[in-house]
Design an enzyme around this catalytic site. Structure first.
Site, PDB file in Angstrom:
ATOM      1  N   GLU A   1      -5.135  -5.347  10.533  1.00 25.70           N
ATOM      2  CA  GLU A   1      -4.035  -4.232  10.852  1.00 25.70           C
ATOM      3  C   GLU A   1      -4.468  -3.502  12.210  1.00 25.70           C
ATOM      4  O   GLU A   1      -5.153  -2.678  12.433  1.00 25.70           O
ATOM      5  CB  GLU A   1      -4.204  -3.369   9.797  1.00 25.70           C
ATOM      6  CG  GLU A   1      -3.929  -3.851   8.321  1.00 25.70           C
ATOM      7  CD  GLU A   1      -3.366  -2.983   7.160  1.00 25.70           C
ATOM      8  OE1 GLU A   1      -2.187  -3.105   6.896  1.00 25.70           O
ATOM      9  OE2 GLU A   1      -4.070  -1.941   7.059  1.00 25.70           O
TER      10      GLU A   1
ATOM     11  N   SER B   1       3.776  -2.561  10.426  1.00 24.81           N
ATOM     12  CA  SER B   1       5.057  -2.633  10.462  1.00 24.81           C
ATOM     13  C   SER B   1       5.892  -3.533  10.139  1.00 24.81           C
ATOM     14  O   SER B   1       6.542  -4.248  10.911  1.00 24.81           O
ATOM     15  CB  SER B   1       5.603  -1.976  11.963  1.00 24.81           C
ATOM     16  OG  SER B   1       5.059  -0.671  12.193  1.00 24.81           O
TER      17      SER B   1
ATOM     18  N   GLY C   1       2.487   2.075  10.787  1.00 23.34           N
ATOM     19  CA  GLY C   1       3.496   3.280  10.596  1.00 23.34           C
ATOM     20  C   GLY C   1       4.007   3.537  12.079  1.00 23.34           C
ATOM     21  O   GLY C   1       4.579   4.653  11.963  1.00 23.34           O
TER      22      GLY C   1
ATOM     23  N   LYS D   1      -0.123   4.392  -0.222  1.00 22.66           N
ATOM     24  CA  LYS D   1      -0.689   5.377   0.500  1.00 22.66           C
ATOM     25  C   LYS D   1      -0.159   6.624  -0.397  1.00 22.66           C
ATOM     26  O   LYS D   1      -0.394   6.489  -1.943  1.00 22.66           O
ATOM     27  CB  LYS D   1      -0.271   5.610   1.745  1.00 22.66           C
ATOM     28  CG  LYS D   1      -0.054   4.346   2.666  1.00 22.66           C
ATOM     29  CD  LYS D   1       0.175   4.570   3.942  1.00 22.66           C
ATOM     30  CE  LYS D   1       0.384   3.146   4.835  1.00 22.66           C
ATOM     31  NZ  LYS D   1       0.432   3.362   6.145  1.00 22.66           N
TER      32      LYS D   1
ATOM     33  N   GLU E   1      -6.803   4.311   8.209  1.00 20.87           N
ATOM     34  CA  GLU E   1      -6.500   5.845   7.711  1.00 20.87           C
ATOM     35  C   GLU E   1      -7.671   6.567   6.975  1.00 20.87           C
ATOM     36  O   GLU E   1      -8.212   7.439   7.390  1.00 20.87           O
ATOM     37  CB  GLU E   1      -5.108   6.062   6.705  1.00 20.87           C
ATOM     38  CG  GLU E   1      -3.760   5.667   7.782  1.00 20.87           C
ATOM     39  CD  GLU E   1      -2.779   5.240   6.861  1.00 20.87           C
ATOM     40  OE1 GLU E   1      -2.839   5.337   5.906  1.00 20.87           O
ATOM     41  OE2 GLU E   1      -1.698   4.738   7.422  1.00 20.87           O
TER      42      GLU E   1
ATOM     43  N   ASN F   1       1.059  -1.280  -0.038  1.00 23.16           N
ATOM     44  CA  ASN F   1      -0.014  -0.006   0.125  1.00 23.16           C
ATOM     45  C   ASN F   1       0.799   1.265   0.074  1.00 23.16           C
ATOM     46  O   ASN F   1       1.457   1.435   1.136  1.00 23.16           O
ATOM     47  CB  ASN F   1      -0.837   0.034   1.081  1.00 23.16           C
ATOM     48  CG  ASN F   1      -1.681   1.409   1.375  1.00 23.16           C
ATOM     49  OD1 ASN F   1      -2.006   2.070   0.550  1.00 23.16           O
ATOM     50  ND2 ASN F   1      -2.336   1.474   2.656  1.00 23.16           N
TER      51      ASN F   1
ATOM     52  N   HIS G   1      -9.285   0.560   4.963  1.00 21.91           N
ATOM     53  CA  HIS G   1      -7.943   1.035   5.825  1.00 21.91           C
ATOM     54  C   HIS G   1      -8.024   1.849   6.947  1.00 21.91           C
ATOM     55  O   HIS G   1      -8.907   2.709   6.983  1.00 21.91           O
ATOM     56  CB  HIS G   1      -6.786   1.472   4.695  1.00 21.91           C
ATOM     57  CG  HIS G   1      -5.530   1.627   5.231  1.00 21.91           C
ATOM     58  ND1 HIS G   1      -5.054   2.621   6.167  1.00 21.91           N
ATOM     59  CD2 HIS G   1      -4.353   0.707   5.353  1.00 21.91           C
ATOM     60  CE1 HIS G   1      -3.669   2.277   6.508  1.00 21.91           C
ATOM     61  NE2 HIS G   1      -3.268   1.229   5.885  1.00 21.91           N
TER      62      HIS G   1
HETATM   63  C1  PEP Z   1      -0.704  -0.138   6.177  1.00 19.09           C
HETATM   64  O1  PEP Z   1      -0.656   0.969   6.049  1.00 19.09           O
HETATM   65  O2  PEP Z   1      -1.394  -0.788   5.650  1.00 19.09           O
HETATM   66  C2  PEP Z   1       0.531  -0.375   6.807  1.00 19.09           C
HETATM   67  C3  PEP Z   1       0.686  -1.699   7.140  1.00 19.09           C
HETATM   68  O3  PEP Z   1       1.469   0.368   7.082  1.00 19.09           O
HETATM   69  P1  PEP Z   1       2.975  -0.084   7.811  1.00 19.09           P
HETATM   70  O4  PEP Z   1       3.565  -1.382   6.920  1.00 19.09           O
HETATM   71  O5  PEP Z   1       4.034   1.216   7.174  1.00 19.09           O
HETATM   72  O6  PEP Z   1       2.847  -0.115   9.162  1.00 19.09           O
END
Ligand code: PEP
Length: 249
Positions: free
Chosen positions: A166, A212, A172, A11, A96, A9, A94
Protein backbone atom coordinates in the site's frame (compact mmCIF):
# COMPACT_ATOMS: atom_id res chain seq x y z
CA UNK A 1 -2.07 -21.89 -6.10
CA UNK A 2 -2.20 -18.59 -4.30
CA UNK A 3 -5.54 -17.14 -3.29
CA UNK A 4 -7.28 -14.14 -4.77
CA UNK A 5 -8.47 -11.84 -2.00
CA UNK A 6 -10.45 -8.62 -1.82
CA UNK A 7 -10.59 -7.19 1.70
CA UNK A 8 -12.47 -4.07 2.79
CA UNK A 9 -10.88 -1.99 5.53
CA UNK A 10 -13.70 0.07 7.02
CA UNK A 11 -11.30 1.98 9.30
CA UNK A 12 -13.11 4.15 11.93
CA UNK A 13 -16.35 4.28 9.95
CA UNK A 14 -19.84 2.89 10.56
CA UNK A 15 -21.63 2.61 13.91
CA UNK A 16 -23.67 -0.45 14.77
CA UNK A 17 -26.74 0.48 12.71
CA UNK A 18 -24.60 1.53 9.72
CA UNK A 19 -22.65 -1.71 9.99
CA UNK A 20 -25.87 -3.71 9.83
CA UNK A 21 -27.12 -1.72 6.86
CA UNK A 22 -23.90 -2.14 4.88
CA UNK A 23 -23.78 -5.85 5.66
CA UNK A 24 -27.36 -6.27 4.45
CA UNK A 25 -26.35 -4.53 1.22
CA UNK A 26 -23.24 -6.71 0.88
CA UNK A 27 -25.27 -9.88 1.38
CA UNK A 28 -27.51 -8.85 -1.52
CA UNK A 29 -24.50 -8.97 -3.88
CA UNK A 30 -23.37 -12.26 -5.34
CA UNK A 31 -20.00 -13.50 -4.20
CA UNK A 32 -17.46 -13.97 -6.97
CA UNK A 33 -16.18 -17.51 -7.43
CA UNK A 34 -12.57 -18.12 -6.39
CA UNK A 35 -12.16 -14.78 -4.62
CA UNK A 36 -12.02 -14.56 -0.85
CA UNK A 37 -14.03 -11.52 0.20
CA UNK A 38 -13.37 -10.01 3.64
CA UNK A 39 -14.52 -6.98 5.60
CA UNK A 40 -12.87 -5.35 8.59
CA UNK A 41 -15.42 -3.40 10.66
CA UNK A 42 -14.41 -1.61 13.86
CA UNK A 43 -13.82 -3.65 17.03
CA UNK A 44 -17.16 -2.63 18.56
CA UNK A 45 -19.09 -4.09 15.63
CA UNK A 46 -17.10 -7.28 15.02
CA UNK A 47 -19.43 -9.55 16.99
CA UNK A 48 -22.52 -8.22 15.26
CA UNK A 49 -20.86 -8.44 11.85
CA UNK A 50 -19.57 -11.94 12.52
CA UNK A 51 -23.03 -13.19 13.47
CA UNK A 52 -24.75 -11.44 10.57
CA UNK A 53 -22.34 -13.13 8.16
CA UNK A 54 -22.18 -16.55 9.82
CA UNK A 55 -23.84 -18.24 6.85
CA UNK A 56 -22.20 -16.10 4.18
CA UNK A 57 -18.83 -16.57 2.54
CA UNK A 58 -17.70 -13.03 3.45
CA UNK A 59 -15.10 -13.31 6.21
CA UNK A 60 -15.13 -10.78 9.03
CA UNK A 61 -11.60 -9.74 10.00
CA UNK A 62 -9.98 -7.31 12.46
CA UNK A 63 -8.15 -4.07 11.71
CA UNK A 64 -5.50 -4.44 14.41
CA UNK A 65 -4.59 -6.20 17.66
CA UNK A 66 -2.10 -5.99 20.52
CA UNK A 67 0.84 -8.39 20.82
CA UNK A 68 0.22 -9.39 24.44
CA UNK A 69 -2.09 -12.23 25.36
CA UNK A 70 -3.74 -10.17 28.12
CA UNK A 71 -2.80 -7.66 30.81
CA UNK A 72 -2.53 -3.98 31.66
CA UNK A 73 -2.88 -2.47 28.19
CA UNK A 74 -5.86 -0.14 28.54
CA UNK A 75 -7.91 0.16 25.40
CA UNK A 76 -6.20 -2.69 23.57
CA UNK A 77 -7.54 -5.95 22.11
CA UNK A 78 -5.70 -9.29 22.12
CA UNK A 79 -5.57 -12.09 19.58
CA UNK A 80 -7.30 -14.34 22.14
CA UNK A 81 -10.21 -11.89 22.35
CA UNK A 82 -10.55 -11.80 18.57
CA UNK A 83 -10.37 -15.56 18.38
CA UNK A 84 -13.07 -15.90 21.03
CA UNK A 85 -15.41 -14.07 18.64
CA UNK A 86 -14.48 -16.38 15.78
CA UNK A 87 -12.21 -13.86 14.02
CA UNK A 88 -9.38 -15.66 12.22
CA UNK A 89 -7.63 -12.91 10.26
CA UNK A 90 -6.11 -9.58 11.32
CA UNK A 91 -4.71 -6.62 9.38
CA UNK A 92 -1.35 -5.51 10.81
CA UNK A 93 0.99 -2.68 9.89
CA UNK A 94 -1.50 -0.42 8.12
CA UNK A 95 0.21 2.87 7.28
CA UNK A 96 -2.30 4.77 9.45
CA UNK A 97 -1.24 2.63 12.43
CA UNK A 98 2.41 3.29 11.57
CA UNK A 99 1.91 7.04 11.10
CA UNK A 100 -0.60 7.95 13.85
CA UNK A 101 0.16 5.30 16.47
CA UNK A 102 3.91 5.01 16.04
CA UNK A 103 3.86 1.35 15.06
CA UNK A 104 7.40 0.33 14.17
CA UNK A 105 8.70 -2.72 12.32
CA UNK A 106 9.90 -4.11 15.67
CA UNK A 107 6.47 -3.75 17.25
CA UNK A 108 4.85 -5.25 14.17
CA UNK A 109 7.14 -8.26 14.34
CA UNK A 110 5.78 -8.92 17.83
CA UNK A 111 2.20 -8.52 16.67
CA UNK A 112 2.80 -10.89 13.76
CA UNK A 113 4.28 -13.46 16.17
CA UNK A 114 1.29 -13.13 18.51
CA UNK A 115 -1.22 -13.53 15.68
CA UNK A 116 0.54 -16.62 14.30
CA UNK A 117 0.90 -18.13 17.78
CA UNK A 118 -2.89 -17.83 18.00
CA UNK A 119 -3.37 -19.54 14.63
CA UNK A 120 -4.55 -16.36 13.01
CA UNK A 121 -3.88 -15.25 9.46
CA UNK A 122 -2.15 -11.89 9.01
CA UNK A 123 -2.69 -9.36 6.26
CA UNK A 124 0.60 -7.50 6.61
CA UNK A 125 0.62 -3.96 5.17
CA UNK A 126 3.63 -1.92 4.10
CA UNK A 127 4.49 0.67 1.50
CA UNK A 128 6.65 3.67 0.78
CA UNK A 129 5.85 7.35 1.28
CA UNK A 130 5.80 9.85 -1.56
CA UNK A 131 9.28 11.16 -0.70
CA UNK A 132 10.67 7.62 -0.91
CA UNK A 133 9.21 7.15 -4.38
CA UNK A 134 10.38 10.57 -5.56
CA UNK A 135 13.91 9.76 -4.46
CA UNK A 136 13.78 6.29 -6.05
CA UNK A 137 13.99 4.54 -2.68
CA UNK A 138 10.68 2.70 -2.79
CA UNK A 139 12.20 -0.77 -3.12
CA UNK A 140 14.72 -0.18 -0.31
CA UNK A 141 11.93 0.98 2.02
CA UNK A 142 9.56 -1.84 1.14
CA UNK A 143 12.28 -4.47 1.42
CA UNK A 144 13.27 -3.29 4.89
CA UNK A 145 9.65 -3.15 6.10
CA UNK A 146 9.06 -6.73 5.01
CA UNK A 147 12.38 -8.08 6.23
CA UNK A 148 12.25 -6.35 9.63
CA UNK A 149 8.76 -7.54 10.49
CA UNK A 150 8.56 -10.93 8.79
CA UNK A 151 11.91 -12.46 7.90
CA UNK A 152 12.54 -13.92 11.34
CA UNK A 153 9.69 -16.34 10.53
CA UNK A 154 10.12 -19.87 9.22
CA UNK A 155 8.93 -20.70 5.71
CA UNK A 156 5.79 -22.45 6.99
CA UNK A 157 4.56 -19.22 8.57
CA UNK A 158 4.05 -17.75 5.09
CA UNK A 159 1.05 -20.05 4.64
CA UNK A 160 -0.66 -17.73 7.11
CA UNK A 161 0.63 -14.42 5.76
CA UNK A 162 -0.94 -12.24 3.08
CA UNK A 163 1.17 -9.28 1.93
CA UNK A 164 -0.51 -5.95 1.18
CA UNK A 165 1.52 -3.38 -0.72
CA UNK A 166 0.00 0.00 0.00
CA UNK A 167 1.99 3.01 -1.21
CA UNK A 168 1.21 5.67 1.38
CA UNK A 169 0.88 8.34 -1.30
CA UNK A 170 -2.04 6.41 -2.82
CA UNK A 171 -4.07 5.73 0.33
CA UNK A 172 -7.22 7.81 0.57
CA UNK A 173 -5.75 10.37 -1.84
CA UNK A 174 -7.52 9.40 -5.05
CA UNK A 175 -4.03 8.86 -6.49
CA UNK A 176 -3.50 5.26 -7.59
CA UNK A 177 -0.30 3.48 -8.46
CA UNK A 178 -0.42 2.70 -12.16
CA UNK A 179 -0.96 -0.99 -12.94
CA UNK A 180 2.69 -1.09 -14.10
CA UNK A 181 3.96 0.48 -10.87
CA UNK A 182 1.90 -2.02 -8.87
CA UNK A 183 3.15 -4.96 -10.95
CA UNK A 184 6.79 -3.85 -10.74
CA UNK A 185 6.62 -3.58 -6.95
CA UNK A 186 4.68 -6.82 -6.51
CA UNK A 187 7.24 -8.66 -8.64
CA UNK A 188 10.01 -7.14 -6.52
CA UNK A 189 8.24 -8.23 -3.32
CA UNK A 190 7.79 -11.77 -4.63
CA UNK A 191 11.46 -11.91 -5.61
CA UNK A 192 12.45 -10.65 -2.16
CA UNK A 193 10.46 -13.48 -0.58
CA UNK A 194 11.87 -16.00 -3.09
CA UNK A 195 15.47 -14.96 -2.41
CA UNK A 196 15.12 -15.96 1.24
CA UNK A 197 12.40 -18.61 1.27
CA UNK A 198 12.49 -20.06 -2.25
CA UNK A 199 10.13 -19.98 -5.21
CA UNK A 200 7.49 -22.26 -3.70
CA UNK A 201 6.86 -19.96 -0.76
CA UNK A 202 7.00 -16.85 -2.93
CA UNK A 203 4.65 -18.22 -5.58
CA UNK A 204 2.08 -19.21 -2.98
CA UNK A 205 1.95 -15.96 -1.02
CA UNK A 206 -0.88 -13.62 -2.03
CA UNK A 207 0.18 -10.00 -2.57
CA UNK A 208 -2.64 -7.45 -2.47
CA UNK A 209 -2.54 -3.90 -3.78
CA UNK A 210 -4.07 -1.08 -1.73
CA UNK A 211 -4.40 2.62 -2.47
CA UNK A 212 -7.45 4.30 -4.02
CA UNK A 213 -8.52 1.08 -5.71
CA UNK A 214 -11.97 1.58 -7.22
CA UNK A 215 -14.29 -0.03 -9.76
CA UNK A 216 -12.78 2.04 -12.56
CA UNK A 217 -9.18 0.90 -12.02
CA UNK A 218 -9.46 -2.51 -10.30
CA UNK A 219 -9.74 -4.57 -13.48
CA UNK A 220 -6.49 -3.29 -14.92
CA UNK A 221 -4.59 -3.53 -11.64
CA UNK A 222 -5.88 -7.05 -10.92
CA UNK A 223 -4.97 -8.19 -14.42
CA UNK A 224 -1.28 -7.92 -13.54
CA UNK A 225 0.32 -11.31 -12.88
CA UNK A 226 1.70 -10.56 -9.43
CA UNK A 227 -1.36 -8.72 -8.12
CA UNK A 228 -3.57 -11.17 -6.24
CA UNK A 229 -6.27 -8.79 -5.11
CA UNK A 230 -6.78 -5.64 -3.13
CA UNK A 231 -7.08 -4.06 0.27
CA UNK A 232 -9.82 -1.51 -0.20
CA UNK A 233 -10.51 1.53 2.00
CA UNK A 234 -12.98 4.18 0.81
CA UNK A 235 -14.63 2.06 -1.88
CA UNK A 236 -15.34 -0.69 0.65
CA UNK A 237 -17.92 1.56 2.32
CA UNK A 238 -20.24 1.21 -0.66
CA UNK A 239 -21.56 -2.31 -1.33
CA UNK A 240 -21.92 -1.90 -5.11
CA UNK A 241 -18.43 -0.41 -5.49
CA UNK A 242 -16.86 -3.02 -3.25
CA UNK A 243 -18.43 -5.86 -5.21
CA UNK A 244 -17.56 -4.27 -8.52
CA UNK A 245 -13.94 -4.46 -7.32
CA UNK A 246 -14.32 -8.03 -6.01
CA UNK A 247 -15.69 -9.01 -9.42
CA UNK A 248 -12.93 -7.24 -11.32
CA UNK A 249 -10.71 -10.31 -11.76
C1 PEP B 1 -6.48 1.40 2.92
O1 PEP B 1 -6.71 2.14 3.84
O2 PEP B 1 -5.99 0.28 3.12
C2 PEP B 1 -6.78 1.88 1.57
C3 PEP B 1 -6.29 1.23 0.56
O3 PEP B 1 -7.57 3.00 1.49
P1 PEP B 1 -8.16 3.66 0.14
O4 PEP B 1 -8.69 2.54 -0.70
O5 PEP B 1 -9.25 4.57 0.61
O6 PEP B 1 -7.04 4.38 -0.51
Amino acid sequence: MRKKIVAGNWKMNNDLAQTETLITELKAQSNPAEVEVMIAPSFTNLWQAFNSLKDDSIEVIAQNMHFAESGAYTGEISAAMLKSLGIKTVILGHSERRAYFNETDELLAKKVDAALANDMRVIFCFGEELADRKSGNEEVVVESQIKNALFHLGADAFKHIVLAYEPVWAIGTGETASPEQAQDMHAFIRKTVADTYGNDVANNVSILYGGSCKPSNAKEIFSKPDVDGGLIGGAALNAADFYAIANAF
